[in-house]
Scaffold this active site. Structure first.
Site, short mmCIF file in Angstrom:
data_model
loop_
_atom_site.label_atom_id
_atom_site.label_comp_id
_atom_site.label_asym_id
_atom_site.label_seq_id
_atom_site.Cartn_x
_atom_site.Cartn_y
_atom_site.Cartn_z
CB CYS B 81 -1.10 -0.13 1.13
SG CYS B 81 -2.31 1.24 0.92
CG HIS B 185 -3.75 -3.70 2.89
ND1 HIS B 185 -2.63 -3.26 3.66
CD2 HIS B 185 -4.13 -2.59 2.37
CE1 HIS B 185 -2.48 -1.82 3.71
NE2 HIS B 185 -3.70 -1.44 2.81
CD GLU B 187 -1.00 -6.11 5.23
OE1 GLU B 187 -0.96 -6.61 4.31
OE2 GLU B 187 -1.44 -4.86 5.40
#
Lengths: 248, 204
Positions: B81, B185, B187
């Site tokens: 990001c 993202h 994660e």
């Protein structure tokens, strides 16, 4: 195509997942109830009243979720300062939800957005339908009338830098009667940022209506029975069959 | 293997290190120059404004150390990001800011010209432009979680690995030499995101 989101909202009192059923508090629920792999996003809210518990217990909740759930995590409840933002972000939250403090001090939205980016700032709005048919914004867990019209406030929150609006109908909360989609639609059509709607879901069709009639970008459920075992998956299959584009 | 997550005061460090730990690695969050220089893999996360990100990297004295790690030692680095945006030459977020300049790219507002809502928040499908180790075992149309108002415009088209559509086609992932970036993202993108992170840690 951007998918429509289904969000689980969990409320915590002094670090304990807390729901009421027939107005009787029930603390039996554990985090194992949450199907963390099918949900699109998780919201955790601290509803501990001042002086009735430790903030640290909620921070533990946030960091447990952050460690174990690989979906976006929004946290809120009693957020009043930039420091509160920093602390929750450090414990693993991705977005922070603000409500009463934004009403008290609207510049708080801008301060937070400038520092953490708009995508991090979710302004939660609790609205109640007045006898006139207008919707008024309430603060302090829905206890305090503000005299503000919901559309006016949503526009102001957006202009101040909010990244998303989380809209709750106080009248529908916990009723299982479905969302107030008139409220949802007038707010959603008045602003350009995503609107997350909440309050009243009783059946899967209510999610469909939230998107189709309420023009929501995300639907939330606080009903504990909606995220046990395979519920989220069933809800998403229902949505997909009803023509709503979701991540299944 | 030493996996360093660069801590420059912005972003979701805990979620990134949680995901890396889940994959069986022992990540450490750091802004210590020696630790960054000795790491085998670097992750540059980040949520927030571009100007603040560069300001923090400057004030922590990390620019030179990152340049040395990435450009001289060729340590593989994944920007996530804002972290991926910082790798560009210039950003137009709230003014004009100079970036790390590792990728010939600029960061521009998602100006879709339609009535789509900004920020672009939620799960969206990606389209793979070419094969890349980062996407080993990941197909086009897989969904990743995005939350952003700005995006990286690559001048070097050959660096573009995946695109996403939100009003316009924009770069969702890029790769040049040892430098990787994703606008989404990983994660926060469930098992498919963990797979991508695992690819970065084991294959890149």
């Amino acid at each position: 195509m951007l998918k429509n989101r289904l969000i689980t909202v969990l409320t915590f009192n002094d670090g304990v997942l807390f729901r009421t059923r027939n107005f009787i508090p029930d603390y039996r629920y554990t985090l194992n109830f949450v199907d963390a792999w099918s949900i699109d996003e998780i919201v955790v809210l601290d509803i501990t009243r001042f002086g009735q518990g430790s903030k640290d217990h909620f921070f533990t909740v946030v960091s447990d979720f952050a460690r174990n759930c690989f979906v976006p995590l929004a946290a809120g409840g009693g957020v009043r300062t930039i420091n509160d933002f920093k602390r929750l972000l450090r414990f693993g939250a991705d977005k922070i939800i603000i409500n009463s403090e934004a009403l008290r001090r609207p510049e708080f939205i801008r301060e937070a957005a400038m520092q953490f980016g708009s995508q991090c700032v979710v302004v939660s709005i609790d609205a109640r339908r007045m006898p006139s048919g207008d919707y008024e914004v309430f603060s302090e867990f829905g206890n305090k009338a503000t005299g503000l019209d919901v559309v006016t406030w949503a526009r102001k929150a957006q202009a101040s830098g909010a990244g998303e609006i989380m809209l709750t109908s106080i009248d529908r909360d916990g009723t299982l009667e479905g969302y107030d989609n008139y409220l949802n639609r007038i707010v959603s059509e008045a602003i350009d940022i995503p609107v997350l709607v909440s309050g009243g879901v009783g059946k899967w069709q209510d999610f469909v209506d939230g998107f189709k009639l309420g023009k929501a970008q995300a639907v939330c459920t606080t009903n504990i029975y909606h995220f046990t075992e395979t519920s989220i998956r069933s809800a998403k299959q229902f949505l997909a069959h009803s023509g709503i584009d979701v991540r299944v | 293997m030493k996996v360093a997550i660069v801590d420059y005061g912005l972003g979701n460090l805990r979620s990134v290190s949680g995901a890396v730990s889940k994959l069986g690695y022992l990540p450490f969050e750091t802004h210590d120059k020696e630790e960054i220089l000795s790491a085998d893999k670097l992750i540059l996360p980040g949520v927030g404004a571009f100007g603040d990100g560069m300001k923090n990297l400057h004030s922590l004295g990390l620019i030179e150390c990152l340049n040395q790690s990435v450009l001289e030692k060729k340590t593989p680095i994944l920007g996530i990001c804002l972290g991926s945006q910082l790798m560009a030459k210039i950003s137009y977020e709230f003014g004009k800011h100079e970036g790390l300049g590792w990728i010939n790219a600029s960061v521009k507002k998602l100006n879709s010209g339609t009535n789509l809502r900004i920020p672009h928040v939620g799960w969206n499908g990606i389209v793979l432009i070419k094969e890349d180790p980062l996407f080993t075992g990941i197909l086009s149309n897989e969904l990743f979680y995005f939350v952003h108002s700005f995006h990286v415009c690559c001048e070097e088209k050959q660096a573009i690995v995946a695109e996403c559509e939100y009003g316009i086609q924009f770069t969702a992932a890029f790769h040049k030499d040892n430098i990787f970036g994703t606008q989404f993202h990983p994660e926060k993108s469930q098992s498919i995101g963990l797979k991508l992170l695992n690819n970065f840690l084991s294959l890149c």
